[in-house]
Design a protein around this motif. Structure first.
Motif, PDB file in Angstrom:
ATOM      1  N   GLU A 102      53.503  -0.466  38.468  1.00  0.00           N
ATOM      2  CA  GLU A 102      54.180  -1.765  37.891  1.00  0.00           C
ATOM      3  C   GLU A 102      52.974  -2.846  37.713  1.00  0.00           C
ATOM      4  N   LEU A 103      53.041  -3.499  36.478  1.00  0.00           N
ATOM      5  CA  LEU A 103      51.945  -4.504  36.159  1.00  0.00           C
ATOM      6  C   LEU A 103      52.782  -5.833  35.948  1.00  0.00           C
ATOM      7  N   SER A 104      51.965  -6.929  37.004  1.00  0.00           N
ATOM      8  CA  SER A 104      52.775  -8.140  36.996  1.00  0.00           C
ATOM      9  C   SER A 104      51.978  -9.098  36.380  1.00  0.00           C
ATOM     10  N   SER A 105      52.659 -10.165  35.818  1.00  0.00           N
ATOM     11  CA  SER A 105      51.905 -11.218  35.288  1.00  0.00           C
ATOM     12  C   SER A 105      52.766 -12.377  35.446  1.00  0.00           C
ATOM     13  N   GLY A 106      52.366 -13.552  36.356  1.00  0.00           N
ATOM     14  CA  GLY A 106      53.394 -14.442  36.443  1.00  0.00           C
ATOM     15  C   GLY A 106      54.739 -13.878  36.867  1.00  0.00           C
ATOM     16  N   ARG A 123      60.576  -6.518  33.696  1.00  0.00           N
ATOM     17  CA  ARG A 123      61.794  -7.294  34.840  1.00  0.00           C
ATOM     18  C   ARG A 123      61.191  -8.949  35.100  1.00  0.00           C
ATOM     19  N   ASP A 124      62.036  -9.567  35.539  1.00  0.00           N
ATOM     20  CA  ASP A 124      61.562 -11.071  35.710  1.00  0.00           C
ATOM     21  C   ASP A 124      61.437 -11.241  37.181  1.00  0.00           C
ATOM     22  N   ALA A 125      61.119 -12.295  37.585  1.00  0.00           N
ATOM     23  CA  ALA A 125      60.445 -12.285  39.102  1.00  0.00           C
ATOM     24  C   ALA A 125      61.593 -11.985  40.273  1.00  0.00           C
ATOM     25  N   ASP A 126      62.792 -11.890  40.019  1.00  0.00           N
ATOM     26  CA  ASP A 126      64.084 -11.621  40.761  1.00  0.00           C
ATOM     27  C   ASP A 126      64.383 -10.040  40.646  1.00  0.00           C
ATOM     28  N   GLY A 127      63.477  -9.363  39.861  1.00  0.00           N
ATOM     29  CA  GLY A 127      63.525  -7.926  39.540  1.00  0.00           C
ATOM     30  C   GLY A 127      64.753  -7.520  38.699  1.00  0.00           C
ATOM     31  N   ARG A 128      65.456  -8.484  38.030  1.00  0.00           N
ATOM     32  CA  ARG A 128      66.203  -8.087  36.891  1.00  0.00           C
ATOM     33  C   ARG A 128      65.529  -7.620  35.651  1.00  0.00           C
ATOM     34  N   GLU A 129      66.293  -6.747  34.992  1.00  0.00           N
ATOM     35  CA  GLU A 129      65.665  -6.184  33.958  1.00  0.00           C
ATOM     36  C   GLU A 129      65.958  -7.104  32.828  1.00  0.00           C
ATOM     37  N   TYR A 243      54.030  -7.968  22.349  1.00  0.00           N
ATOM     38  CA  TYR A 243      53.625  -8.852  23.972  1.00  0.00           C
ATOM     39  C   TYR A 243      55.294  -9.300  24.004  1.00  0.00           C
ATOM     40  N   VAL A 244      55.475  -9.075  25.167  1.00  0.00           N
ATOM     41  CA  VAL A 244      56.619  -9.536  25.749  1.00  0.00           C
ATOM     42  C   VAL A 244      56.468 -10.906  26.475  1.00  0.00           C
ATOM     43  N   VAL A 245      57.031 -12.069  26.128  1.00  0.00           N
ATOM     44  CA  VAL A 245      56.703 -13.308  26.703  1.00  0.00           C
ATOM     45  C   VAL A 245      57.858 -13.660  27.674  1.00  0.00           C
ATOM     46  N   ALA A 246      57.581 -13.937  28.716  1.00  0.00           N
ATOM     47  CA  ALA A 246      58.700 -14.626  29.907  1.00  0.00           C
ATOM     48  C   ALA A 246      59.132 -15.797  29.454  1.00  0.00           C
ATOM     49  N   GLY A 247      60.302 -16.118  30.244  1.00  0.00           N
ATOM     50  CA  GLY A 247      61.212 -17.361  30.457  1.00  0.00           C
ATOM     51  C   GLY A 247      60.909 -17.927  31.575  1.00  0.00           C
TER      52      GLY A 247
END
Length: 742
Positions: A102-106, A123-129, A243-247
């Motif tokens: 797993e690679l995480s960023s923010g 996945r988001d910070a809550d682990g949801r895809e 690049y996938v950009v987080a919300g």
């Protein structure tokens, strides 16, 4: 580009290779590389005569995860590549747990399980895809013409809608569409686009994320089209990078994307006033120009910028940057006379050099023009006879081009309309060896940057503005952009708005359009309705092709509409320039689709005939002569700015408006700062300032900007419990202020 024939078969001549099984993973502190076989490996012999895909996962910035998929790594990388001014490598962290990496960023992570069939799960910070690239999601294809394409698919969730991909005039929601990133001069009535930006914004009931394909050449999108549950993008290359950009919100996505690719500069306050042009092929000289300026003054219509379109230069000689002496014998004197009247001046340019121009021979001798492989200068007769193209990959050519424009600045010109930049050939050789296919879209970025950099050097930061037609990713740094050549009709007015809202969801903070339409001559009703829309846009310009756009050409009522909405925009400048400063610092656009401010309202997600102008004003242009308009108000009590009428949302509304009005509602709980000076956009906003408080504004802090986007004053507005009136509880930096209950 479609590769399959339905769900089961491939198209004729297409051979597919899909990442199927993980064979190895190499892990570093902030990235990992996976090697994926294109088939199931049952025994050692299966590794022979079979491709292996290299998949690098890394973090270019906080909350952004990059994926680079490569087939053959030996291909020379000629460039150009998108510049990423906000790149901040090392923001990620890798964790390995058994077969899971797993690679995480923010708040964003990407997961890969070595023991499972191939899948990258974001996945988001809550682990949801958020999305995933699974079966058939990472691949390359050989097509019947011998081409090699890299492709990726990302899953679309139930109810997920896709937006952006530049200024597109097709339906606002991209689902079901085929979109190619390829600059074209196609007007506003087709699938072609002047501004192709390979960035898509995804919004669903679960939240929002973005996808940026970091390939400046042709990117072919299939958005729920070839495979209805996937967004596919492909490039003719040996690698594809995205690049996938987080919300989690759409605004968060835009903040992160523009932090990476560049935030828009803050345009000067004077640029928000009304621009008037000569129009394109009309007859004009200094007398004509003076008559237009006099006519605006006589009718008390404030004017901020006068623009000279193409024929300020001599015919057959665009661009040589010299005034036509037969039409403008005293350009320095004329410009000085316009400046004495408080006007700024814009002139039209493009990056092409016609053969008749003396600059053609000069640039050819110095090697500043794009050449064919055999050494000949590339030329054609489309647009200008024998025109060639300035090679902005050559630093000396850039300096030469800037020097020609500096002469105009020294004469008194303030800014440039950087037209064209889309018709860029691919059968050429660039000075720096760039790949012609990748340079086709990217050329506009170099062109606009050369001109914008000159303005910043000569006029200073905060005084620089373009009126640009073409752009790609990162081009938002050089505002303002306008919507290109549209027809003079209600339909074209609506498609222009749709394109502007699409561009705003692609990272662009400021946008304009030709009031009244460019092609043809609008009837009076179209012109008057377009005036209200145009003067409640980021930037406002009267411009046409073969006919003038001075308001009196369309009757006395058009004059009144132009006057009232120009003056209204000027009074709104304390509010608008604050929103402009927000666009500059955060990447959240000034003129924004409803879904940006109301992402949790399902109705707001498809609205493309209305918008928010800054955070607190809802604008619904009227697209009919009789004034009938249908629009939507989200939850709460909304107050009409002009009439004080209150309406309750959420609800669809149908209203009828005269030409002097349109649905213009203030958001519940807002306090709107309005200046007293209606004569200019860059006046004294604090003298005579009024704070308009909506009925449910209880405790609101209002910031009034200065002319540089800083803070001139702040006020805290509270509601008096006994009388129910809004008052200022405290203020800093300003003088007397009036609070008025809206």
């Amino acid at each position: 580009m479609k590769f399959t024939d339905g769900f089961w078969l491939m198209r004729d001549g297409v051979e597919a290779s899909y990442a199927t099984e993980v064979r190895d993973v190499r892990v570093d502190a902030d990235r990992f590389t996976a090697f994926a076989a294109a088939q199931r490996i049952e025994r050692r012999g299966d590794t022979l005569n079979s491709p292996l895909l290299t998949v690098d996962c890394f973090t270019p910035a906080e909350g952004v995860i990059g994926v680079r998929v490569t087939h053959h790594a030996g291909k020379r990388r000629l460039g150009p590549d998108f510049l990423l001014p906000g790149e901040d490598a090392g923001t990620g962290a890798v964790r390995r747990d058994g077969t899971r990496v797993e690679l995480s960023s923010g708040p964003l992570s990407v997961c890969l399980d070595e023991a499972a069939p191939w899948q990258l799960s974001f996945r988001d910070a809550d682990g949801r895809e958020v999305t995933s690239s699974g079966r058939k999601g990472t691949a390359f294809f050989h097509t019947g013409d011998g081409a090699h394409h890299m492709a990726a698919q990302l899953s679309l969730g139930v109810g997920e809608q896709v937006y952006g991909l530049g200024e597109r005039f097709t339906p606002f929601v991209r689902n079901g569409q085929v979109v190619d990133m390829w600059q074209a001069d196609g007007g506003t009535s087709s699938e072609q686009a002047y501004k192709n930006v390979p960035f898509s914004l995804h919004v669903s009931p679960a939240g929002a994320y973005g996808v940026f394909v970091a390939h400046p050449g042709r990117v072919s999108y299939e958005i729920g089209s070839e495979s209805v549950g996937q967004m596919q993008f492909s490039v003719e290359d040996q690698s594809v990078e995205y690049y996938v950009v987080a919300g989690p919100t759409p605004k968060d996505v835009l903040r992160r994307y523009t932090a990476l690719t560049g935030r828009p500069a803050l345009p000067p306050a004077w640029s928000f006033g009304l621009w008037l042009t000569t129009s394109f092929t009309t007859q004009y000289d200094e007398e004509t120009v003076t008559s237009f300026v006099d006519g605006m003054a006589e009718r008390d219509i404030p004017l901020s910028v006068f623009h000279f379109d193409c024929f300020w230069m001599r015919e057959y000689q665009w661009s040589d940057f010299e005034w036509d002496p037969a039409v403008f014998p005293d350009p320095e004197g004329m410009l000085a006379r316009l400046k004495e009247r408080g006007l700024r001046v814009s002139v039209w340019i493009n990056p092409y050099i016609a053969q008749k121009s003396a600059l053609f021979e000069e640039a050819a001798a110095q090697g500043y023009l794009v050449k064919r492989a055999n050494g000949d200068i590339w030329q054609w007769d489309l647009w200008q006879a024998g025109m060639a193209l300035v090679d902005f990959t050559n630093p000396e050519a850039c300096a030469w081009f800037r020097a020609k424009l500096k002469v105009l600045l020294d004469q008194g010109v303030d800014c440039f309309k950087t037209d064209f930049g889309e018709r860029i050939p691919t059968d050429v050789v660039w000075h720096d060896g760039s790949d012609p296919e990748r340079m086709h879209n990217y050329y506009t970025h170099l062109y606009n940057q050369v001109v914008f950099d000159l303005l910043e050097k000569e006029r200073g930061r905060g005084e620089s503005v373009l009126f640009a037609r073409s752009a790609t990713a990162g081009g938002q740094q050089f505002p303002v952009h306008w919507g290109g050549d549209c027809f003079s009709s209600f339909g074209a007015m609506a498609e222009s708005l749709r394109g502007g809202l699409s561009l705003s969801l692609s990272g662009f903070g400021f946008w304009s359009h030709d009031i009244g339409g460019f092609e043809g001559t609008p009837d009076a009703a179209v012109f008057k309705r377009w005036l209200a829309f145009g003067l409640l846009s980021s930037h406002s310009r009267l411009h046409g092709s073969s006919s003038y756009r001075v308001p009196w050409e369309f009757g006395d009522e058009a004059v009144n509409v132009a006057r009232s909405f120009t003056r209204l925009k000027h009074r709104l400048m304390p509010y608008l320039y604050g929103a402009a400063a927000e666009a500059h610092t955060t990447g959240v656009p000034l003129m924004r689709p409803m879904l940006l401010d109301f992402p949790d309202d399902p109705t707001a997600r498809a609205l493309d005939r209305q918008y928010m102008l800054g955070p607190d004003l809802l604008v619904a242009p009227v697209f009919s002569a009789d004034g009938d308009v249908e629009f939507y108000v989200p939850e709460g009590t909304w107050t009409h700015l002009l009439t004080g009428e209150r309406v309750e949302g959420p609800a669809w509304r149908r209203e009828r408006h005269g030409f002097d009005s349109l649905p213009l509602y203030v958001r519940p709980g807002a306090v709107l700062p309005m200046g007293a000076d209606a004569s200019r956009p860059d006046g004294d906003w604090l003298t005579g300032l009024t704070l308009l408080a909506t009925p449910d504004a209880q405790d609101v802090t209002v910031t009034v900007p200065d002319l540089h986007g800083g803070v001139a004053a702040t006020y805290r507005v509270v509601r008096d419990g006994a009388r129910g009136e809004a008052t200022v509880a405290e203020g800093h930096g300003g003088g007397e202020v009036t609070v008025r209950n809206l």
